[in-house]
Design a protein around this motif. Structure first.
Motif, PDB file in Angstrom:
ATOM      1  N   ASN A 104       0.978  -0.807  -0.085  1.00  0.00           N
ATOM      2  CA  ASN A 104       0.046   0.358   0.108  1.00  0.00           C
ATOM      3  C   ASN A 104       0.430   0.818  -0.070  1.00  0.00           C
ATOM      4  OD1 ASN A 104      -2.530  -1.190   0.379  1.00  0.00           O
ATOM      5  ND2 ASN A 104      -2.481  -1.785   2.434  1.00  0.00           N
ATOM      6  N   ILE A 105       2.336   1.238  -0.725  1.00  0.00           N
ATOM      7  CA  ILE A 105       2.488   2.145  -0.794  1.00  0.00           C
ATOM      8  C   ILE A 105       1.892   3.373  -1.450  1.00  0.00           C
ATOM      9  CG2 ILE A 105       5.463   3.193  -1.843  1.00  0.00           C
ATOM     10  CD1 ILE A 105       6.216   0.694  -0.220  1.00  0.00           C
ATOM     11  N   ASN A 106       2.010   4.595  -0.914  1.00  0.00           N
ATOM     12  CA  ASN A 106       0.996   5.643  -2.111  1.00  0.00           C
ATOM     13  C   ASN A 106       1.468   6.984  -1.487  1.00  0.00           C
ATOM     14  OD1 ASN A 106      -0.576   5.813   0.081  1.00  0.00           O
ATOM     15  ND2 ASN A 106      -2.170   5.471  -0.637  1.00  0.00           N
ATOM     16  N   ARG A 107       2.448   7.223  -1.024  1.00  0.00           N
ATOM     17  CA  ARG A 107       2.868   8.724  -0.115  1.00  0.00           C
ATOM     18  C   ARG A 107       3.686   9.242  -1.328  1.00  0.00           C
ATOM     19  NH1 ARG A 107      -0.277   8.551   4.678  1.00  0.00           N
ATOM     20  NH2 ARG A 107      -0.312  10.833   4.312  1.00  0.00           N
ATOM     21  N   TYR A 108       3.880  10.544  -1.151  1.00  0.00           N
ATOM     22  CA  TYR A 108       5.299  11.207  -1.290  1.00  0.00           C
ATOM     23  C   TYR A 108       6.025  10.757  -0.832  1.00  0.00           C
ATOM     24  CZ  TYR A 108       1.891  15.488  -2.405  1.00  0.00           C
ATOM     25  OH  TYR A 108       0.948  16.202  -2.809  1.00  0.00           O
ATOM     26  N   THR A 109       7.691  11.311  -1.132  1.00  0.00           N
ATOM     27  CA  THR A 109       8.971  10.411  -1.085  1.00  0.00           C
ATOM     28  C   THR A 109       9.152  11.860  -0.922  1.00  0.00           C
ATOM     29  OG1 THR A 109       9.987   9.923  -3.037  1.00  0.00           O
ATOM     30  CG2 THR A 109       9.016   8.111  -2.774  1.00  0.00           C
ATOM     31  N   ASP A 110      10.968  12.028  -0.656  1.00  0.00           N
ATOM     32  CA  ASP A 110      11.185  13.459  -0.759  1.00  0.00           C
ATOM     33  C   ASP A 110      11.236  13.428  -2.323  1.00  0.00           C
ATOM     34  OD1 ASP A 110      14.144  15.066   0.386  1.00  0.00           O
ATOM     35  OD2 ASP A 110      14.108  14.256  -1.520  1.00  0.00           O
ATOM     36  N   THR A 111      11.312  14.785  -2.306  1.00  0.00           N
ATOM     37  CA  THR A 111      11.532  15.868  -3.665  1.00  0.00           C
ATOM     38  C   THR A 111      12.331  14.498  -4.915  1.00  0.00           C
ATOM     39  OG1 THR A 111      10.540  17.563  -3.066  1.00  0.00           O
ATOM     40  CG2 THR A 111      11.626  17.703  -5.246  1.00  0.00           C
ATOM     41  N   LEU A 112      13.559  14.944  -4.675  1.00  0.00           N
ATOM     42  CA  LEU A 112      14.564  13.955  -4.697  1.00  0.00           C
ATOM     43  C   LEU A 112      14.819  12.545  -5.381  1.00  0.00           C
ATOM     44  CD1 LEU A 112      17.596  16.901  -4.568  1.00  0.00           C
ATOM     45  CD2 LEU A 112      16.063  16.606  -6.596  1.00  0.00           C
ATOM     46  N   GLY A 113      13.062  12.259  -4.765  1.00  0.00           N
ATOM     47  CA  GLY A 113      13.437  10.432  -4.697  1.00  0.00           C
ATOM     48  C   GLY A 113      13.807   9.612  -3.124  1.00  0.00           C
ATOM     49  N   LEU A 114      13.670   8.009  -3.187  1.00  0.00           N
ATOM     50  CA  LEU A 114      13.267   7.780  -1.718  1.00  0.00           C
ATOM     51  C   LEU A 114      15.459   8.143  -1.687  1.00  0.00           C
ATOM     52  CD1 LEU A 114      12.009   4.948  -2.650  1.00  0.00           C
ATOM     53  CD2 LEU A 114      11.488   5.523  -1.092  1.00  0.00           C
ATOM     54  N   MET A 115      15.755   8.011  -0.502  1.00  0.00           N
ATOM     55  CA  MET A 115      16.951   8.119  -0.295  1.00  0.00           C
ATOM     56  C   MET A 115      17.902   7.005  -0.205  1.00  0.00           C
ATOM     57  SD  MET A 115      19.431   9.926   0.999  1.00  0.00           S
ATOM     58  CE  MET A 115      18.700  11.782   0.935  1.00  0.00           C
ATOM     59  N   GLU A 116      17.093   5.844  -0.065  1.00  0.00           N
ATOM     60  CA  GLU A 116      17.973   3.851   0.141  1.00  0.00           C
ATOM     61  C   GLU A 116      18.284   4.517  -1.183  1.00  0.00           C
ATOM     62  OE1 GLU A 116      14.217   3.505   2.439  1.00  0.00           O
ATOM     63  OE2 GLU A 116      14.940   5.266   1.152  1.00  0.00           O
ATOM     64  N   LEU A 117      16.918   4.872  -2.580  1.00  0.00           N
ATOM     65  CA  LEU A 117      17.339   4.662  -3.981  1.00  0.00           C
ATOM     66  C   LEU A 117      18.751   5.644  -4.296  1.00  0.00           C
ATOM     67  CD1 LEU A 117      16.758   3.961  -6.851  1.00  0.00           C
ATOM     68  CD2 LEU A 117      14.893   5.521  -6.871  1.00  0.00           C
ATOM     69  N   ARG A 118      18.459   6.872  -4.062  1.00  0.00           N
ATOM     70  CA  ARG A 118      19.888   7.837  -4.358  1.00  0.00           C
ATOM     71  C   ARG A 118      21.040   7.170  -4.032  1.00  0.00           C
ATOM     72  NH1 ARG A 118      17.760  12.962  -1.271  1.00  0.00           N
ATOM     73  NH2 ARG A 118      20.316  13.958  -2.722  1.00  0.00           N
ATOM     74  N   HIS A 119      21.189   6.157  -2.785  1.00  0.00           N
ATOM     75  CA  HIS A 119      22.423   5.738  -2.429  1.00  0.00           C
ATOM     76  C   HIS A 119      22.495   4.379  -3.223  1.00  0.00           C
ATOM     77  CE1 HIS A 119      23.115   7.945   1.387  1.00  0.00           C
ATOM     78  NE2 HIS A 119      21.760   8.180   1.943  1.00  0.00           N
ATOM     79  N   ALA A 120      21.552   3.892  -3.575  1.00  0.00           N
ATOM     80  CA  ALA A 120      22.013   3.357  -5.240  1.00  0.00           C
ATOM     81  C   ALA A 120      22.034   3.060  -5.773  1.00  0.00           C
ATOM     82  CB  ALA A 120      20.655   2.339  -4.549  1.00  0.00           C
TER      83      ALA A 120
END
Length: 403
Positions: A58-74
């Motif tokens: 049920n993921i449906n909410r805003y993330t950080d403007t620049l994207g998920l921090m975990e994704l940015r790290h990846a």
């Protein structure tokens, strides 16, 4: 009345070419479409699994403007491995595809009147976005140098207003791969003249042996603080419809991008972000290698068929998944018969006589070329290129009926 800026742009010419192909097919004609900049492929299993898992949670909410921090790290880890330089999450912005990354770069870098050098032929979006940001595109013709920009030609185009250089390799539309010497020369020029480099490597996964794709940061680390990297997963994972990409560069630039993106799209699609994160965390090279093998096989098939061209030079197709045909010799032949031939008329002839939809080089600032995508089904590609070759080999007459 519309704003004046609307007169700076029109719908993408490549999108228009796809629309023409669909319209011709809808009228009952058998049309094989070689216009689209995408690969016909199923989803990567890891991407599908990540998306489904996110939906089930049920993921449906805003993330950080620049994207998920975990994704940015990846993504920072991915870029670090590719460039042999350390990157951090605060140097990466997740965007809604490469187009948004490019738009963000133009908007945060350019002041009104700033000039940006663009090797020509060019992807149609480059100059439009620069103009929207108030900049001025300056085109540097590469047709005389096998579609590779020469540093002396770039130098000749520089003025006190020059702010940046667009570097796109493997190149869309030409399929040219820029070698290390070319990249090093451009990087040196940028450092010496205090210019930005906007480095679009969206086709980097598809450099065909013996050619290799080299990130410009790895070639010239000293220019790193002058470089913005633009990439997406539209090509490397065949995810054109998912609209997920990234911009990497100095943290101050990425901070400005965050402020801009917060007032445009905010964060990219959250399901696409989770799907991509799952892919990067559980990454197996199997899907990407299979996709690259499919493209390589399509290229080999296409080059074999196009080797029968008699009036048009055989394309090099060093990278990406486009054949770019140089029509200058064909034009000279028709001019000798007192006929004027341009790329648009050839595209019309191929559509009407061969049932093959292609993109005119006029979309890329070049009235002497046409682009063919070979990312489609191999059987259709075989059929399309045989028809196209036969039609081009017969085009020695006046083109008046196609003008």
């Amino acid at each position: 009345m519309l704003a004046q800026r609307t007169f700076m742009f029109r719908s993408s010419d490549t999108a228009a070419a796809r629309s023409v192909a669909r319209a011709a097919a809808a009228s009952g004609n058998e049309i094989i479409d070689l216009t689209a900049g995408e690969i016909w492929s199923d989803l990567a299993p890891s991407v599908r699994e990540g998306a489904i898992a996110a939906i089930r949670c049920n993921i449906n909410r805003y993330t950080d403007t620049l994207g998920l921090m975990e994704l940015r790290h990846a993504l920072a880890r991915k870029i670090s491995a590719e460039t042999a330089q350390p990157w951090s999450a605060d140097e990466v912005a997740v965007t809604s595809g490469a187009k948004q990354a490019l738009y963000n770069a133009a908007m945060v870098l350019l002041n009104p009147g700033d000039e940006v050098l663009i090797p020509s032929p060019y992807w149609t979006t480059f100059p439009t976005q620069i103009a929207l940001a108030g900049g001025k595109p300056i085109f540097v013709d590469t047709r005389h140098s096998n579609y590779v920009p020469r540093v002396p030609d770039l130098i000749a185009a520089i003025t006190p207003k020059t702010k940046a250089i667009v570097v796109n390799t493997p190149n869309n539309p030409t399929g040219t791969v820029y070698g290390r010497d070319t990249l090093a020369g451009i990087a040196t020029l940028a450092v010496e003249r205090n210019l930005w480099i906007i480095f679009d490597e969206c086709y980097g996964a598809f450099a065909h042996a013996p050619y290799t794709h080299d990130p410009i940061v790895s070639v010239a680390p000293r220019a790193r603080d002058r470089i913005l990297i633009v990439n997406s997963f539209s090509k490397s994972l065949a995810l054109t419809g998912w609209r997920i990409g990234y911009l990497a560069g100095p943290s101050a630039v990425i901070g400005a991008v965050k402020a801009l993106q917060s007032h445009t799209t905010s964060n990219p699609n959250v399901i696409a972000q989770h799907a991509l994160l799952h892919h990067l965390e559980t990454r197996s090279p199997i899907f990407e290698l299979r996709l690259q093998r499919h493209v390589a096989n399509a290229r080999a098939l296409g080059l074999s068929i196009l080797s029968a061209l008699t009036l048009v030079p055989h394309p090099a197709a060093q990278g990406g998944f486009y054949f770019y045909l140089d029509l200058r010799g064909l034009q000279q032949r028709t001019q000798a018969n007192r006929c004027e031939l341009d790329a648009d008329s050839v595209v019309n002839a191929l559509l009407m006589d061969a049932g093959v939809a292609t993109v005119s080089g006029t979309a890329f600032g070049d009235p002497t070329g046409i682009r063919l995508s070979y990312g489609i089904d191999l059987e259709l590609l075989d059929k399309a290129l045989r028809r196209l070759t036969a039609t081009l080999n017969e085009l020695t007459f006046c083109f008046a009926r196609y003008l």
